[in-house]
Design an enzyme around this catalytic site. Structure first.
Site, PDB file in Angstrom:
ATOM      1  N   HIS A  10       0.833  -1.200   0.000  1.00  0.00           N
ATOM      2  CA  HIS A  10       0.000   0.000   0.000  1.00  0.00           C
ATOM      3  C   HIS A  10       0.868   1.251   0.000  1.00  0.00           C
ATOM      4  CE1 HIS A  10      -2.901   2.822   2.112  1.00  0.00           C
ATOM      5  NE2 HIS A  10      -3.550   2.457   1.012  1.00  0.00           N
ATOM      6  N   HIS A  52      -1.309  10.892  -2.559  1.00  0.00           N
ATOM      7  CA  HIS A  52      -2.580  10.533  -1.942  1.00  0.00           C
ATOM      8  C   HIS A  52      -3.460  11.738  -1.677  1.00  0.00           C
ATOM      9  CE1 HIS A  52      -5.359   9.557   1.356  1.00  0.00           C
ATOM     10  NE2 HIS A  52      -5.424   8.371   0.773  1.00  0.00           N
TER      11      HIS A  52
END
Length: 164
Positions: A10, A52
């Site tokens: 991730h 992100h």
């Protein structure tokens, strides 16, 4: 027949290296990950970057809004020092940088953090990448992103994420 489990890192090896950066992705592969997940956003000059958040406040030495700044401006930011001095001067990568660095056969999950406006640039990056697109999967929480992507390019792997 069951599929073997896959280890997907991730944001790269984000526990050990600055998330969504080339050092994090490379470390994930060194640690044996079958693939990496990255988050992508569109810059003010229509570049697809691995980031992100909508701004750089959490990971950089300055806060810039990704969609309002050029890649040249964003590239000036240090997004590594917050994780440790060994990552000083780490820069925000383009998605194309990640794809170019990806070892043969490793999976790349691309999470679109925006809406459909990113798709022309994203598809251009994927079209120009020197990777087998069968190892690339696009994921998004925005159903319109997935729907539009599949309408334009049905051969691409694309999945809608939901939060339950």
């Amino acid at each position: 027949m069951s599929m073997p489990s896959k280890v997907i890192a991730h944001r790269g090896a984000s526990a050990d290296a600055p998330e969504n950066t080339l050092p994090a992705f490379k470390l994930a592969w060194q640690q044996g990950a079958d693939g990496v997940e990255c988050d992508v956003r569109l810059t003010g000059d229509c570049q697809v970057v691995c980031m992100h958040d909508a701004d750089t406040a959490r990971v950089a030495d300055r806060s810039l809004t990704v969609e309002k700044h050029s890649y040249t401006e964003l590239r000036e930011l240090d997004v590594g020092t917050w994780k440790g001095p060994e990552y000083a001067d780490t820069r925000i990568p383009l998605l194309s940088d990640l794809l170019a660095a990806s070892p043969f056969g490793k999976q790349v999950l691309v999470e679109v953090k925006t809406t459909v406006e990113i798709l022309p640039a994203l598809l251009q990056v994927l079209d120009e990448a020197q990777v087998d697109l069968r190892v690339v999967t696009v994921i998004a929480f925005d159903v319109e992103v997935v729907r539009s992507l599949k309408q334009q390019r049905p051969e691409l792997h694309a999945y809608w994420l939901i939060d339950v």
